[in-house]
Scaffold this motif. Structure first.
Motif, PDB file in Angstrom:
ATOM      1  N   ARG A   1       0.834  -1.201   0.000  1.00 35.07           N
ATOM      2  CA  ARG A   1       0.000   0.000   0.000  1.00 35.07           C
ATOM      3  C   ARG A   1       0.871   1.255   0.000  1.00 35.07           C
ATOM      4  O   ARG A   1       0.607   2.219  -0.733  1.00 35.07           O
ATOM      5  CB  ARG A   1      -0.907  -0.008   1.218  1.00 35.07           C
TER       6      ARG A   1
ATOM      7  N   LEU B   1       2.495   1.805  -3.454  1.00 35.67           N
ATOM      8  CA  LEU B   1       1.516   2.268  -4.435  1.00 35.67           C
ATOM      9  C   LEU B   1       1.196   3.743  -4.228  1.00 35.67           C
ATOM     10  O   LEU B   1       1.118   4.516  -5.193  1.00 35.67           O
ATOM     11  CB  LEU B   1       0.245   1.425  -4.343  1.00 35.67           C
TER      12      LEU B   1
ATOM     13  N   ARG C   1       2.323   6.741  -6.862  1.00 35.11           N
ATOM     14  CA  ARG C   1       1.323   7.581  -7.491  1.00 35.11           C
ATOM     15  C   ARG C   1       1.667   9.067  -7.327  1.00 35.11           C
ATOM     16  O   ARG C   1       1.540   9.848  -8.246  1.00 35.11           O
ATOM     17  CB  ARG C   1      -0.054   7.300  -6.870  1.00 35.11           C
TER      18      ARG C   1
END
Length: 430
Positions: free
Chosen positions: A418, A421, A425
């Motif tokens: 998590r 990611l 981003r």
């Protein structure tokens, strides 16, 4: 005296720039400011990028109230008494520090010297519209007519809200800032921050200085003062107060920042000579009004959402000045086309979209993803500091960096996938 070509509302960097350029071009300009003196109601960290200002005032380096040229950029992640700090030494003069009150006052004086009429302590209560077009402004019982009004009222866009061009601000697109000015001998500033004469420091701080609430701290060195401050996202700050996480006024967070063991030696024995607070823009393009132009009206500066938060630096003065320069060009173009109609003033927004300001706002829109996710403020700082402590505070064998990161993630209950990611981003969009 009751009719002007242009009335500019607000004598901050944007308003004074527009007034200067339009008066210089021969228009009859009235510059209005609600405070006592230009810049008297402004509160700001202290760093301005120079080149966009030189585009308007080539004499900037010789005449403007420049205190120090930023030669060091620092970013720190703080948790408890531990800190991770990254420093970059600049190779040329890009940005300078200056109290915004001084800088804005200098800009207003340039506007007056160009022929603009400057009036302070005037509260504009309404931008007056008649038959679908802006025709001037009202203050109390006084009406001043204008062919075009430039709204440079700042982040508190009460006039634009009355016109229906801007909604009430979303609290998650706004921040509240508190700032102290600390007086210190210039030689001590240079000695303690490792600076030479006329060199300055810009320092951004993330972590528990804001109790894990989206926001941060800042430090800027002036000639003989140091500006320190705390910024909190309004929406998340309100949530934290409701949950009992934020129990004190922001001034107490600022006091804790000033007395923190990692920072306090920098201003040891110094005196706090000034304190202030203000609302500021957080949302960038999300804060921008529905349109930046209308019949007889242009919107510039903070009121237009022209503040860029790139995460590692903040640009507000130069972007405000550039928006005002583009607005002045659009006004002169509209005059030459025959009038200040909405169609003729449309060129302002078109020009602005081609400028570096709009590109900056778009390119760094990913920062809003950070400030819209408390995870980056409540989870990431302690995770990073914990990992650093495992690497640098081992009594015997140090773990590998990967081991330190994995163990710290487990202890902070962070899912590594998590985390990667989310960071990936954001990195792609900053």
């Amino acid at each position: 005296m009751n009719k002007f070509d242009v009335v500019v509302v607000g004598a901050g960097p944007a308003g004074s720039t527009a007034a200067y350029l339009l008066a210089k071009a021969g228009l009859k300009v009235l510059l209005l400011e609600r405070g006592r003196g230009a810049g008297s109601k402004l509160l700001w960290g202290g760093k301005a990028y120079a080149q966009p200002l030189r585009d308007v005032w080539p004499e900037l380096d010789k005449e403007a109230p420049i205190h120090r040229w930023v030669t060091k950029e620092r970013i720190s992640v703080l948790w408890g008494e531990r800190a991770i700090t990254l420093e970059y030494k600049l190779g040329r003069r890009v940005a300078f520090t200056s109290p915004l009150t001084e800088l804005a006052a200098w800009m207003a004086r340039k506007a007056e010297a160009a022929g603009a009429l400057f009036l302070d302590e005037v509260v504009v209560e309404e931008i007056v519209v008649k038959d679908g077009r802006v025709v001037g402004v009202r203050s109390g019982g006084d009406f001043v007519a204008a062919d075009v009004v430039i709204d440079a009222e700042g982040a508190n866009r009460l006039l634009l809200e009355k016109l229906g061009l801007a909604d009430r601000p979303n609290p998650y697109h706004m921040a509240v800032a508190a700032k102290e000015v600390i007086s210190l001998d210039p030689r001590l500033i240079e000695e303690r921050f490792g600076l030479e004469r006329d060199e300055g420091l810009s320092w951004l701080v993330l972590g528990d200085v804001t109790l894990g609430i989206p926001g941060g701290g800042f430090v800027y060195t002036m000639r003989d003062t140091i500006s320190i401050g705390i910024v909190l996202n309004v929406g998340y700050g309100a949530e934290a107060a409701e949950k009992g996480v934020l129990r004190d006024h922001i001034s107490r967070l600022l006091e804790n920042f000033r007395t923190h063991p990692y920072f306090r030696h920098y201003w040891k024995e110094a005196d706090v000579i000034e304190y202030g607070g203000r609302m500021t823009v957080e949302g960038g393009l999300r804060f921008a009004p529905k349109r930046l132009y209308a019949n007889g009206l242009l919107v510039v500066g903070d009121a237009a959402g022209m503040l860029v938060n790139a995460g590692y630096t903040i640009r507000g003065v130069d972007t405000a000045v550039t928006s005002a320069r583009v607005a002045a060009e659009a006004v002169l173009e509209a005059r030459d086309k025959g009038g200040f109609t909405e169609e003729n003033l449309r060129g302002y927004e078109e020009r602005l979209r081609k400028s570096y300001v709009y590109k900056e706002l778009v390119d760094h829109s990913g920062v809003a993803e950070i400030f819209g996710d408390p995870f980056f403020f409540s989870k990431v700082p302690p995770f990073l500091v914990r990992a650093a402590s495992k690497v640098f505070e081992a009594d015997y064998a140090e773990p590998t960096l990967l081991e330190a990161l994995k163990t710290s993630a487990q202890e902070e209950e962070i899912n590594m996938l998590r985390l990667m990611l989310k960071v990936g981003r954001v990195v792609r969009r900053i």
